[in-house]
Design a protein around this motif. Structure first.
Motif, PDB file in Angstrom:
ATOM      1  N   TRP A  94       0.834  -1.211   0.000  1.00 13.86           N
ATOM      2  CA  TRP A  94       0.000   0.000   0.000  1.00 13.86           C
ATOM      3  C   TRP A  94       0.864   1.255   0.000  1.00 13.86           C
ATOM      4  CZ3 TRP A  94      -0.826   3.914   3.727  1.00 13.86           C
ATOM      5  CH2 TRP A  94      -1.898   4.761   3.458  1.00 13.86           C
ATOM      6  N   ILE A  95       1.947   1.243   0.794  1.00 17.65           N
ATOM      7  CA  ILE A  95       2.853   2.397   0.829  1.00 17.65           C
ATOM      8  C   ILE A  95       3.538   2.583  -0.516  1.00 17.65           C
ATOM      9  CG2 ILE A  95       4.993   3.269   1.850  1.00 17.65           C
ATOM     10  CD1 ILE A  95       4.107   1.964   4.491  1.00 17.65           C
ATOM     11  N   GLY A  96       3.948   1.469  -1.144  1.00 19.57           N
ATOM     12  CA  GLY A  96       4.565   1.570  -2.469  1.00 19.57           C
ATOM     13  C   GLY A  96       3.613   2.158  -3.496  1.00 19.57           C
ATOM     14  N   ASN A  97       2.363   1.756  -3.464  1.00 15.00           N
ATOM     15  CA  ASN A  97       1.362   2.307  -4.392  1.00 15.00           C
ATOM     16  C   ASN A  97       1.162   3.801  -4.161  1.00 15.00           C
ATOM     17  OD1 ASN A  97       0.824   0.083  -5.884  1.00 15.00           O
ATOM     18  ND2 ASN A  97      -1.193  -0.336  -5.025  1.00 15.00           N
ATOM     19  N   ARG A  98       1.051   4.183  -2.886  1.00 11.88           N
ATOM     20  CA  ARG A  98       0.876   5.597  -2.581  1.00 11.88           C
ATOM     21  C   ARG A  98       2.062   6.433  -3.067  1.00 11.88           C
ATOM     22  NH1 ARG A  98      -3.580   7.952  -1.668  1.00 11.88           N
ATOM     23  NH2 ARG A  98      -2.539   9.461  -0.269  1.00 11.88           N
ATOM     24  N   LYS A  99       3.257   5.875  -2.924  1.00 11.02           N
ATOM     25  CA  LYS A  99       4.459   6.589  -3.359  1.00 11.02           C
ATOM     26  C   LYS A  99       4.456   6.793  -4.866  1.00 11.02           C
ATOM     27  CE  LYS A  99       9.502   6.406  -3.067  1.00 11.02           C
ATOM     28  NZ  LYS A  99      10.668   5.626  -2.585  1.00 11.02           N
TER      29      LYS A  99
END
Length: 474
Positions: free
Chosen positions: A26-31
């Motif tokens: 999820w953090i990778g997608n947000r980034k």
């Protein structure tokens, strides 16, 4: 493969793995989204290749997220569906998430004299129990009544062959159950039957000789405890793996309501008096039919718990399904709360985890109570069938439970004390036990409704046979 406690454990592991990688993806997608959005807002030139690279990363992350969430979700519901089965005689849907091998292991741990050893450990928690020996007339009375009731269990499998009319002395008989008592086929037998059906090798019905009904003879134990006016059933499996414990306080209560009668034994032959001398024989207690009926009602209720494998259901729910489901739910909640609790340090995080454990314990208690209420109603309904087939009047059960309800007496002792510090494999058989049985007006009303249904179906069957409604109800 899914109808086993290990399948639920595997589901828990899969969910934890998914929840571990979920924040990272999820953090990778947000980034990646922020980088594309930042470049678009500030007019930063970005090559199509770089933008496509970020979009591809987002698509891959989304696909991985879907797979990670789909696997535990599918395993969870597949395991729940695999554990569903119909309760015999009543048709209630229930969940038993134990494999046949696990059931066999439990039955083996309680077969024969092992049942008495397991019950003895439970009773010893309240002090050394005083056991009434088989030579006592009270044991013989209870044992004879129990054997009379358990002799009717095979009838439950052949009820369609019995007439719906009233029995001897105008005692009502139950209509055939929609879900008669049958052995519970194993999953492997279903699979073998399906394969043979597809290959047209065998079109016979599913064999049920492997998974037999864990029926008579049941074990019996009488405990000298005048202050306890109750009983409880315990165990699962054949060869005495299930049985009933009755406290003497219940027998004393019966004798207080209805005085005990005594009979004089027949006189000795003259030659016995010649060699042994004349001696007055003590009068023998002789319980009345009314007293035997009250005893039979309580025994039939406990016997119904054993026939329906209620303790197996309770074990599966209390040790596998409910704790496993709550554990998965707690993991999900903690994952979503972690960004908040992380800012307040480990003490707050530990407090949240401890609060989850306390809440899970309370929910487990609520779930066990709800399951117990359903099982009590089922045991009342099935016990009426046992009483009717054994020659008793099932309508007397309504009077019995009404009086017990008005006195606020629990008819079953609690036998759910388990040493959780011992490993599951070592205490598997010892944890098959019943909980305290609530007595309330709802159970009495359910029993009245069952008997009313018997009468309605009897009248309907007689009308179909050509009688007038007035004659059918007579």
């Amino acid at each position: 493969m899914l109808k086993a406690s290990t399948a639920f454990g595997f589901t828990q592991t899969a969910s934890r793995i998914a929840l571990t990688f979920l924040p990272i993806l999820w953090i990778g997608n947000r980034k990646s989204h922020r980088m594309i959005k930042y470049a678009a807002i500030h007019g930063i030139p970005t090559s199509p290749e770089k933008k496509e690279k970020h979009l591809k990363r987002i698509r891959i992350s989304n696909r991985l997220l879907q797979i990670l969430l789909f696997i535990p979700f599918t395993l969870f519901w597949a395991t729940i569906v695999a554990s569903l089965e119909r309760t015999p005689l009543t048709g209630r849907w229930r969940m038993i998430l134990l494999s046949p091998e696990e059931e066999d292991e439990m039955a083996a741990q309680l077969a024969g004299t092992c049942w008495y050893a397991a019950v003895g450990e439970i009773l010893a928690q309240d002090g050394p129990p005083v056991i009434i020996p088989p030579s006592d007339w009270r044991f013989a009375w209870v044992n004879d009544t129990l054997r009379k009731l358990e002799a009717t269990i095979p009838v439950l499998s052949h009820e369609p062959e019995i007439s719906l009319d009233v029995g001897p002395d105008e005692k009502p008989l139950p209509p055939p159950a929609k879900f008669p008592l049958r052995p519970r086929p194993r999953a492997s037998e279903y699979l073998r039957w399906f394969c043979d059906k597809m290959c047209q090798k065998n079109k016979d019905p599913i064999p049920n000789s492997v998974h037999t009904i864990a029926g008579p003879p049941y074990s019996l134990l009488l405990i000298e405890k005048p202050e306890a006016s109750n009983a409880f059933s315990y165990g699962f499996g054949p060869d005495g793996g299930g049985g009933i414990v009755v406290y003497s306080g219940f027998l004393d209560e019966i004798f207080e309501k209805m005085p005990l009668e005594y009979t004089t034994p027949p006189p000795k032959p003259w030659w016995a008096n010649l060699f042994l001398g004349r001696s007055a024989e003590p009068r023998q207690p002789s319980p009345t039919p009314e007293q035997t009926t009250e005893l039979a009602i309580l025994l039939a209720h406990e016997l119904s718990h054993l026939v329906l494998s209620h303790h197996l259901e309770t074990l599966s729910s209390a040790t596998v399904i409910v704790p496993g489901t709550l554990s998965i739910a707690a993991d999900v909640i903690r994952v979503f709360l972690f960004p908040i609790t992380m800012m307040f340090g480990p003490f707050v995080n530990d407090a949240v985890a401890q609060l989850g454990k306390v809440g899970s314990g309370e929910l487990i208690k609520v779930g066990e109570y709800c399951t117990s209420v359903k099982q009590e109603i089922e045991a009342d309904v099935v016990s009426a069938r046992l009483l009717a087939h054994a020659g008793f009047d099932a309508r007397d059960a309504v009077k019995f439970w009404t009086s017990r309800s008005s006195q606020e007496i629990q008819e079953c002792a609690s036998a759910n004390r388990v040493d959780t510090s011992v490993s599951r494999s070592m205490t598997l058989g010892r944890r098959i036990m019943g909980a305290g049985h609530p007595v309330n007006e709802g159970r009495v009303e359910s029993l009245k409704g069952e008997l009313a249904r018997w009468e309605a179906e009897r009248v309907e069957a007689r009308v179909k046979a050509g009688l007038t409604p007035e004659a059918a109800a007579a």
